[in-house]
Scaffold this motif. Structure first.
Motif, short mmCIF file in Angstrom:
data_model
loop_
_atom_site.label_atom_id
_atom_site.label_comp_id
_atom_site.label_asym_id
_atom_site.label_seq_id
_atom_site.Cartn_x
_atom_site.Cartn_y
_atom_site.Cartn_z
N THR A 357 0.86 -1.19 0.00
CA THR A 357 0.00 0.00 0.00
C THR A 357 0.89 1.23 0.00
O THR A 357 2.00 1.22 0.54
CB THR A 357 -0.92 0.03 1.24
OG1 THR A 357 -0.12 0.03 2.43
CG2 THR A 357 -1.86 -1.16 1.26
N ILE A 358 0.39 2.31 -0.61
CA ILE A 358 1.10 3.59 -0.64
C ILE A 358 0.17 4.66 -0.11
O ILE A 358 -0.94 4.84 -0.63
CB ILE A 358 1.58 3.93 -2.06
CG1 ILE A 358 2.54 2.86 -2.58
CG2 ILE A 358 2.26 5.29 -2.07
CD1 ILE A 358 3.04 3.12 -3.99
N THR A 359 0.59 5.35 0.93
CA THR A 359 -0.20 6.44 1.51
C THR A 359 0.65 7.69 1.57
O THR A 359 1.88 7.62 1.75
CB THR A 359 -0.68 6.07 2.92
OG1 THR A 359 0.44 5.74 3.74
CG2 THR A 359 -1.64 4.89 2.88
N ALA A 364 5.17 13.20 2.00
CA ALA A 364 5.98 12.02 1.71
C ALA A 364 5.04 10.85 1.40
O ALA A 364 3.86 10.87 1.72
CB ALA A 364 6.88 11.68 2.89
N PHE A 365 5.59 9.82 0.76
CA PHE A 365 4.82 8.65 0.38
C PHE A 365 5.37 7.45 1.13
O PHE A 365 6.55 7.09 0.97
CB PHE A 365 4.90 8.44 -1.14
CG PHE A 365 4.28 9.55 -1.94
CD1 PHE A 365 2.93 9.50 -2.28
CD2 PHE A 365 5.03 10.66 -2.31
CE1 PHE A 365 2.36 10.53 -3.01
CE2 PHE A 365 4.46 11.69 -3.04
CZ PHE A 365 3.11 11.62 -3.39
N ARG A 366 4.52 6.84 1.96
CA ARG A 366 4.94 5.69 2.77
C ARG A 366 4.45 4.40 2.10
O ARG A 366 3.28 4.26 1.76
CB ARG A 366 4.39 5.77 4.19
CG ARG A 366 4.90 4.63 5.08
CD ARG A 366 4.35 4.73 6.49
NE ARG A 366 4.80 5.95 7.13
CZ ARG A 366 5.96 6.07 7.77
NH1 ARG A 366 6.80 5.04 7.82
NH2 ARG A 366 6.29 7.21 8.36
N ILE A 367 5.37 3.46 1.94
CA ILE A 367 5.07 2.17 1.34
C ILE A 367 5.08 1.12 2.45
O ILE A 367 6.04 1.01 3.21
CB ILE A 367 6.12 1.80 0.27
CG1 ILE A 367 6.14 2.87 -0.83
CG2 ILE A 367 5.84 0.42 -0.31
CD1 ILE A 367 7.26 2.67 -1.84
N VAL A 414 10.23 9.19 -0.28
CA VAL A 414 9.54 7.89 -0.21
C VAL A 414 10.05 7.15 1.01
O VAL A 414 11.26 7.09 1.26
CB VAL A 414 9.76 7.06 -1.49
CG1 VAL A 414 9.15 5.68 -1.35
CG2 VAL A 414 9.18 7.78 -2.70
N ILE A 415 9.13 6.60 1.79
CA ILE A 415 9.46 5.89 3.03
C ILE A 415 8.96 4.46 2.89
O ILE A 415 7.80 4.23 2.54
CB ILE A 415 8.81 6.55 4.26
CG1 ILE A 415 9.16 8.04 4.30
CG2 ILE A 415 9.22 5.86 5.54
CD1 ILE A 415 8.37 8.82 5.35
N ILE A 416 9.82 3.51 3.16
CA ILE A 416 9.43 2.10 3.14
C ILE A 416 9.53 1.55 4.55
O ILE A 416 10.60 1.58 5.16
CB ILE A 416 10.32 1.27 2.19
CG1 ILE A 416 10.24 1.81 0.76
CG2 ILE A 416 9.92 -0.20 2.22
CD1 ILE A 416 11.09 1.05 -0.23
N VAL A 424 14.29 5.80 4.28
CA VAL A 424 13.84 7.03 3.63
C VAL A 424 14.81 7.37 2.49
O VAL A 424 16.03 7.33 2.68
CB VAL A 424 13.77 8.20 4.63
CG1 VAL A 424 13.23 9.44 3.96
CG2 VAL A 424 12.91 7.81 5.83
N PHE A 425 14.26 7.71 1.32
CA PHE A 425 15.11 8.10 0.19
C PHE A 425 14.32 9.02 -0.72
O PHE A 425 13.09 9.10 -0.66
CB PHE A 425 15.60 6.87 -0.58
CG PHE A 425 14.50 6.01 -1.15
CD1 PHE A 425 14.04 6.21 -2.44
CD2 PHE A 425 13.93 5.01 -0.40
CE1 PHE A 425 13.02 5.44 -2.97
CE2 PHE A 425 12.92 4.22 -0.91
CZ PHE A 425 12.47 4.44 -2.20
#
Length: 492
Positions: A357-359, A364-367, A414-416, A424-425
């Motif tokens: 999921t991506i929120t 920022a976008f967290r995966i 983008v955060i995974i 974070v990158f």
């Protein structure tokens, strides 16, 4: 000194998986014979197992931190690392496992029942397992996953058929001592019983267990006295027996009032309304005890209770009481299947489940997802080739396309993973699409700098042959020119 513990908080940690190995096979005349790095071993898990010989959680009260062993890293020569050993913790029958929020994780009933409290980490793949037709000589390996860490709460709920409940000093311990071979502590002061006592009773062909629960008082369900600590031991019982004191000298107390008070506490605790009830009017052998029993018996029977007048001292009425309890226990057992078949719970993945999921969170976008988070944990970010391999895996999963769809742009954060261990990158679409900046991924650069000696000799021979051919051509050209000059001289 504490001798009985029925509730503990346990900190369990599984073993970490061993790292994979990045190695190249080497031998005489074959210094670079291909990748041969072995996989890392899986970490050990923490497993709770029911043992009929264990009756208390005292061991875990004194040492609440438990950890399984780690898996060993892989090695060259396709050698797989050793597996970590599972840590098996033996618990009593009837142990309930909860998380810190109070959610039930497992209800362990029956000898040998097991539950994995903390799962060991997977071992990382070596470069031999990562090689393929496109990636003939990987120069990297995957890291082992960390083992699971959990804070769990274990509560012991006694597995008994009958529970004796009542006020302190109502004679419950005396009854269990004459009905069974149990030898609980008996004294003439309240709260003599500080732990539940279990006894085995035989009535005809029926053998059942009986539990003496420490005395209940008003407010027990809210934590007053000892009742709240041990009311959980009543939950598994098939029959509740009210032991009412017919010889109490306390003002404001009588068998009917005691019954109403205990029933109010049981109702407040909850979940016990469907249990059959019996009433034992105890201590009829003392002065005025029989008279009080005669006065209250009719009122109790009007309320629907089966009433038994008993005396632990003279053993009067105990046979009738024991057979009545055996009858209800037998009916309860007959209502249950003799052998419950193993239930398998299937939770199929949804058809539209993408695996992640991506929120969007504050720009920022967290995966989140099992696969991307596991891949991140397995990646050695100090190795460019490993980072590129991660980028390709994420792209194949569809994360790049989904980021475009949700409105992400190049350079966005983008955060995974979760907040506590996220990676974070800044998003670079070209890297996810192929990571051209990392060079020829899938090849070991040592192949270019350390070629076999045979190849080097062949190249040297080719160089010598080319030089000799060039020299011969030069000689031929020189000879032709000289002949042409001499011919011209003769003609002149």
């Amino acid at each position: 000194m504490t001798t009985f513990v029925d509730r503990v908080e346990l900190h369990v940690a599984a073993g970490n998986g061993g790292h994979g190995c990045a190695s190249v096979h080497r031998e005489k005349f074959k210094p670079l014979g291909g990748p041969d790095g072995g996989n890392g071993g899986d970490g050990g898990s923490v497993v709770l197992t029911v043992d009929a010989q264990v009756t208390t959680l005292l061991e875990y009260h004194h040492s609440p931190k438990r950890k399984a062993t780690n898996g060993k890293p892989g090695a060259g020569g396709n050698r797989t690392g050793a597996l970590g050993q599972d840590l098996v913790l033996f618990v009593p029958d009837g142990t309930v496992v909860l998380d810190r929020q109070g959610n039930v994780l497992a209800d362990l009933v029956g000898h040998g029942t097991s539950f994995v409290a903390a799962q060991g980490g997977r071992g990382g793949l070596g470069n031999a397992a990562l090689s393929s037709a496109r990636r003939k000589a990987p120069g990297f390996a995957l890291l082992g996953e960390p083992g699971e860490f959990r804070d769990i709460v274990m509560e012991l709920k006694s597995v008994a058929d009958v529970a004796l409940v009542g006020y302190p000093s109502a004679g419950k311990s005396s009854l269990i001592s004459v009905l069974s071979a149990a030898k609980p502590k008996i004294a003439d002061y309240p709260f003599t019983t500080l732990i539940p006592n279990l006894g085995v009773v035989t009535a005809g062909d029926t053998v059942y267990t009986i539990a003496d629960v420490p005395g209940l008082i008003p407010g027990a369900s809210q934590g007053r006295g000892l009742g709240l600590e041990f009311l959980r031991h009543v939950e598994r019982c098939s029959v509740l027996v009210h032991v009412l004191d017919c010889a109490t000298l306390e003002p404001g107390r009588d068998p009917l009032t005691d019954l109403e008070t205990i029933e109010a506490e049981l109702a407040e605790y909850g979940g016990l309304g469907d249990r059959p009830r019996l009433v034992a009017l105890n201590k009829i052998d003392v002065p005025d005890g029989q008279d009080i029993a005669d006065l209250t018996r009719a009122s109790l029977e009007e309320r629907g209770y089966r009433v038994f007048e008993v005396s632990a001292a003279s053993r009067k009425g105990l046979r009738e009481l024991s057979f009545a309890m055996a009858q209800i226990v037998g009916e309860a057992r007959a209502a249950k299947p003799l052998e419950e078949s193993t239930r398998i719970v299937l939770r199929p993945t949804a058809v539209d489940d993408e695996g992640f999921t991506i929120t969007e969170e504050d720009g920022a976008f967290r995966i989140r997802g099992v696969k991307p988070e596991r891949w991140v944990r397995q990646t050695d970010f100090s190795n460019d080739e490993a980072v590129g391999y991660l980028a390709d895996r994420l792209a194949r999963l569809g994360i790049e396309d989904k980021l475009w769809k949700v409105g992400a742009h190049e350079g966005d954060t983008v955060i995974i993973g979760a907040e506590e261990n996220a990676v974070v990158f800044d998003w670079e679409p070209t890297m996810a699409a192929g990571a051209e900046m990392l060079g020829r991924r899938g090849e070991d650069h040592r192949m270019e700098t350390q070629r076999p000696a045979v190849d080097r000799r062949r190249e040297k021979q080719k160089g010598r042959d080319a030089a000799e051919a060039e020299y011969l051509a030069f000689e031929a050209l020189s000879s032709g020119r000289q002949a042409s000059i001499e011919g011209d001289d003769e003609d002149s």
